[in-house]
Design a protein around this motif. Sequence first.
Motif, PDB file in Angstrom:
ATOM      1  N   UNK A   1       2.338  14.757   5.654  1.00  0.00           N
ATOM      2  CA  UNK A   1       1.183  15.083   4.842  1.00  0.00           C
ATOM      3  C   UNK A   1       0.591  13.645   4.572  1.00  0.00           C
ATOM      4  N   UNK A   2      -0.623  13.767   3.886  1.00  0.00           N
ATOM      5  CA  UNK A   2      -1.143  12.353   3.344  1.00  0.00           C
ATOM      6  C   UNK A   2      -0.217  12.237   1.886  1.00  0.00           C
ATOM      7  N   UNK A   3      -0.439  10.923   1.897  1.00  0.00           N
ATOM      8  CA  UNK A   3       0.281  10.422   0.680  1.00  0.00           C
ATOM      9  C   UNK A   3      -0.539   9.409  -0.263  1.00  0.00           C
ATOM     10  N   UNK A   4      -0.241   9.489  -1.569  1.00  0.00           N
ATOM     11  CA  UNK A   4      -1.268   8.422  -2.513  1.00  0.00           C
ATOM     12  C   UNK A   4      -0.047   7.934  -3.366  1.00  0.00           C
ATOM     13  N   UNK A   5      -0.066   6.809  -3.595  1.00  0.00           N
ATOM     14  CA  UNK A   5       0.906   6.012  -4.608  1.00  0.00           C
ATOM     15  C   UNK A   5      -0.089   5.673  -5.862  1.00  0.00           C
ATOM     16  N   UNK A   6       0.286   6.425  -6.855  1.00  0.00           N
ATOM     17  CA  UNK A   6      -0.659   6.196  -8.310  1.00  0.00           C
ATOM     18  C   UNK A   6       0.570   5.276  -9.202  1.00  0.00           C
ATOM     19  N   UNK A   7       0.106   4.141  -9.535  1.00  0.00           N
ATOM     20  CA  UNK A   7       0.948   3.020 -10.288  1.00  0.00           C
ATOM     21  C   UNK A   7       0.721   3.421 -11.808  1.00  0.00           C
TER      22      UNK A   7
ATOM     23  N   UNK B   1      -3.293  -5.435  -9.081  1.00  0.00           N
ATOM     24  CA  UNK B   1      -1.962  -4.797  -8.538  1.00  0.00           C
ATOM     25  C   UNK B   1      -2.314  -5.136  -6.731  1.00  0.00           C
ATOM     26  N   UNK B   2      -1.334  -5.579  -6.123  1.00  0.00           N
ATOM     27  CA  UNK B   2      -1.305  -5.542  -4.888  1.00  0.00           C
ATOM     28  C   UNK B   2      -0.062  -4.726  -4.143  1.00  0.00           C
ATOM     29  N   UNK B   3      -0.228  -3.786  -3.303  1.00  0.00           N
ATOM     30  CA  UNK B   3       0.849  -2.749  -3.127  1.00  0.00           C
ATOM     31  C   UNK B   3       1.442  -3.128  -1.494  1.00  0.00           C
TER      32      UNK B   3
ATOM     33  N   UNK C   1      -5.309  -3.957  -2.745  1.00  0.00           N
ATOM     34  CA  UNK C   1      -5.496  -4.520  -4.113  1.00  0.00           C
ATOM     35  C   UNK C   1      -6.263  -3.810  -4.960  1.00  0.00           C
ATOM     36  N   UNK C   2      -6.099  -3.570  -6.373  1.00  0.00           N
ATOM     37  CA  UNK C   2      -6.937  -2.934  -7.125  1.00  0.00           C
ATOM     38  C   UNK C   2      -6.981  -3.864  -8.548  1.00  0.00           C
ATOM     39  N   UNK C   3      -8.240  -4.073  -9.109  1.00  0.00           N
ATOM     40  CA  UNK C   3      -7.994  -4.757 -10.514  1.00  0.00           C
ATOM     41  C   UNK C   3      -8.361  -4.000 -11.743  1.00  0.00           C
TER      42      UNK C   3
ATOM     43  N   UNK D   1       5.317  -4.062  -5.182  1.00  0.00           N
ATOM     44  CA  UNK D   1       4.074  -3.951  -5.951  1.00  0.00           C
ATOM     45  C   UNK D   1       4.012  -5.403  -6.846  1.00  0.00           C
ATOM     46  N   UNK D   2       2.963  -6.174  -6.379  1.00  0.00           N
ATOM     47  CA  UNK D   2       2.789  -7.218  -7.145  1.00  0.00           C
ATOM     48  C   UNK D   2       1.995  -7.386  -8.126  1.00  0.00           C
ATOM     49  N   UNK D   3       2.024  -7.643  -9.354  1.00  0.00           N
ATOM     50  CA  UNK D   3       0.962  -7.514 -10.388  1.00  0.00           C
ATOM     51  C   UNK D   3       0.749  -8.934 -10.982  1.00  0.00           C
ATOM     52  N   UNK D   4      -0.427  -9.259 -11.020  1.00  0.00           N
ATOM     53  CA  UNK D   4      -0.608 -10.563 -11.475  1.00  0.00           C
ATOM     54  C   UNK D   4      -1.596 -10.592 -12.851  1.00  0.00           C
ATOM     55  N   UNK D   5      -1.042 -11.228 -13.762  1.00  0.00           N
ATOM     56  CA  UNK D   5      -1.790 -11.185 -15.200  1.00  0.00           C
ATOM     57  C   UNK D   5      -2.731 -12.547 -15.093  1.00  0.00           C
TER      58      UNK D   5
END
Length: 884
Positions: free
Chosen positions: A803-809, A816-818, A827-829, A850-854
Amino acid sequence: MDKLTQLLARKENNYIFPFLWMHGESEQVIKRYVHEIYESGIRALCVEPRPHPDFVGEKWWTDLKVVLEAAKEKNMKVWLFDDAHFPTGYANGAIMKKYPELRKKFLKINQLDYHGPQRDAGIIVKWHAGGERNSILSVGTDGASLQTAEKKVNDDQIIGVIAAKLVDYQTVETESLVNISEYLENGVVYWDIPEGDWRIFILVETYSGGEASTEGYLNPIDPAATQVLIDTVYESHFKQFSEYFGTTIAGFFTDEPRFGNIKGPNAIIGKAEMVLPWHPNLLSLLESDVGTEAQSLLPLLLTDGTEKQYLIRHAYMNIVSKLYAENFTDKLAQWCKDHGVEYIGHLIEDNNAHGRLGYGAGHFFRALGGQSMSGIDVVLHQLLPGMDKGYFKTFTSTGWDGEFFHYGLAKLGASLGHLDKNKKGRTMCELYGAYGWSEGLNLMKWMTDHMLVRGVNHFVPHSFDMAPFPDADCPPHFYAHGMNPQHRYLPLLMNYTNRVSELLSDGVHVATSLILYHAEAEWSGEAMLFQKPAKELTQNQIDFDIVSIDILKNADVLNNKILINNEVFDNLIIPSAERLPKAFFEAAAELIKRGAKLIFIDCFPSGSSENISVTEYIQLLKENDQVEIVSLNKLANFMRGKGEYQISLEHKAESLRYYQYQHDTHTVYMFFNESPDSEIDNKVSIKETGYIHRYDPWENKCYLISKEKQTFINLSLAVQESSIYIISDSPLVATIESDKRILAELELSGTWNVALATSQQYPTYSNSFQLEELTNIAKPSLYPEFSGTIRYQKEFYMEDTNKNYQLDLGEVYEVAEVFINGCSVGTKVSKPYAFDISTFVKKGDNTLTVEVTNTLGTLQKDFLSQYRVLQPSGLLGKVKLKAY
């Protein structure tokens, strides 16, 4: 589609030129920062000398040469800030040092009340020209100091004395105004005071009494004063670097010039006690406009009369706003044109200052008329998600007018960019500045989308600061000598901004209405601010431009539509106004004669600004079927009932913003969910049939929504999410967008392995620990002062990958960079923090990182960061794996 082809080939132009603050750094540091700007996806910059110790001195020329050569090597453009510091008008101190007679001059109108009758009265007025009230009132003042005060030599000059009979404290009887200047002898007016209560107005030309922070600045309505700025700054740069002009040097940037006769934005003529911008020629210009009684009417600039106050107030503001445009903006613009460069910048528009004195320049459209682009700025927490309902308490003691910043400012700037052919569709915004270290890419993207969806398409990010970290001067600062942990992700936002700006340039904005700019109405009496109808239309997805009377006079009409600079409008909306200039009534009469539609909010004006009869025009408006009066809260429904709109929604969505832009046979729609709280799931109907494509500027990909032509868009937007659609007559080269129906979902719960890395440590991690449940890393019991990247890792098992897969944080703060099995997915901001991981997962065990940068706000907790809450840090979840 040429634009889309250009974008997909990554050949978009540059629309960004951030400030580079110069302090006198080494050649190595300067080159490093030019390189960092370039690596951020930006191909221009604007050098700002505010902190530099030797502007237009030898050190400045040496440092600027380094910038120019480094930029030239990378084929970058350089804009030159046009003064030693903001606001423009200081002329690097040359005015006070060499030409003090060219500094800002004012008309001071002092007022004293007397009771009559009194024959042979002697009214002492000499103290109004240079008298020292503070010395007189000082405790312990002796006779010697009083004599010193009396003999003080200054440049104040009494130019007239006017008397008028009082009606009440705020009002004089206009017909009683009498010029008694002829009775002035040696500082005393000898005059028989008639029966009753009388007010004496002493008219004084002075250099004193204006805004303290711009004392000694040039008089912007005096061309000789502007020439000093040209000679000091513009000519000196041309002398040093003429070979760069028109090539590497793009032009000059002017910052927040103003009248500066009083501090603040509330300097409405007739409603604020203040000295007034002045030039000795002003009186003769006023006499040419209103007649020989002009001097006698000057007191009505500050005090109400029983009549004619609107006449003199409009005449005065009309003249000074034109003088500002001609003798400051246009003069600088002409110099730039003659030297092969452009002239851009912005005023202070804050809290409606744009049509006033004080922080303003009298009239937004006139003051920027000569510039190459339209321009605005947003700083100091003026624009924040959700703060759109009126004034709110924040950085300034008076608060910010959230309604103006949300519904007025960007549309005001973009409208000038649209309607003035010399702007070539370009509107610039200086933004991000002075929000504090807590501002990160998440808020920056929201602000960028706020501007883009309103038609702003050039940006001056604030700023790259080369001072040692941390510099308290108006953070946040990009790069910050490697200390800003989000800087490595800045190229994502800058590339996104350039792509959308490219898509929203070189075409034609499509809108329904024109809204009349309110400046002249405000000069002339009670007036509705233009953002009132703007808000009503914006929240109901009816787009518009703001138009000045000057531009409206040159409008054309074709097939009952109003045409200005290739834009077509269904109607003109006039916010309620007590009075408007005769020029408006003439333009309105011409428009309806040629078939245009006019909508007055609440009522017709009662008369003209010039206090002359416009009865015939008002009667024409009342009798014409193309003219309507509509209440503000019914405006949007009225227009929809007439079919005067471009899009419609299945159900109401006040937070949805949209922008429609035409390229040949293709139409671009940008949608933005401006809400910080609510998602949007809606169906948008459009007035054309075509193939619907979704363009993703973050990933630079295009998707075909349907294989058949459609007249609607199914729109689903997360909180603060934007989306762009392209409508064409035939399918474009694009990937077919799959139907993402969720088949199953699994929450990835349990133990997370967590580690921390500061900006300087990254990508080396330390301080490892485990979390059984995702939580705010910045809470007091964990790491409230940590700034950097938080790494989360866990294993998960895949039965199959068919199947197709989506990761929802879920919730993330904020970049966030996955990574899946060591490979970066993206990467999403901002929301939605959802990633397609279909091609990255494998059957069996998989590793999720998952790398999360503040932001630096947690570490610095600086002064400016107090004006918005510190957001939590890290991955808050819930993290879900979805099959579709």
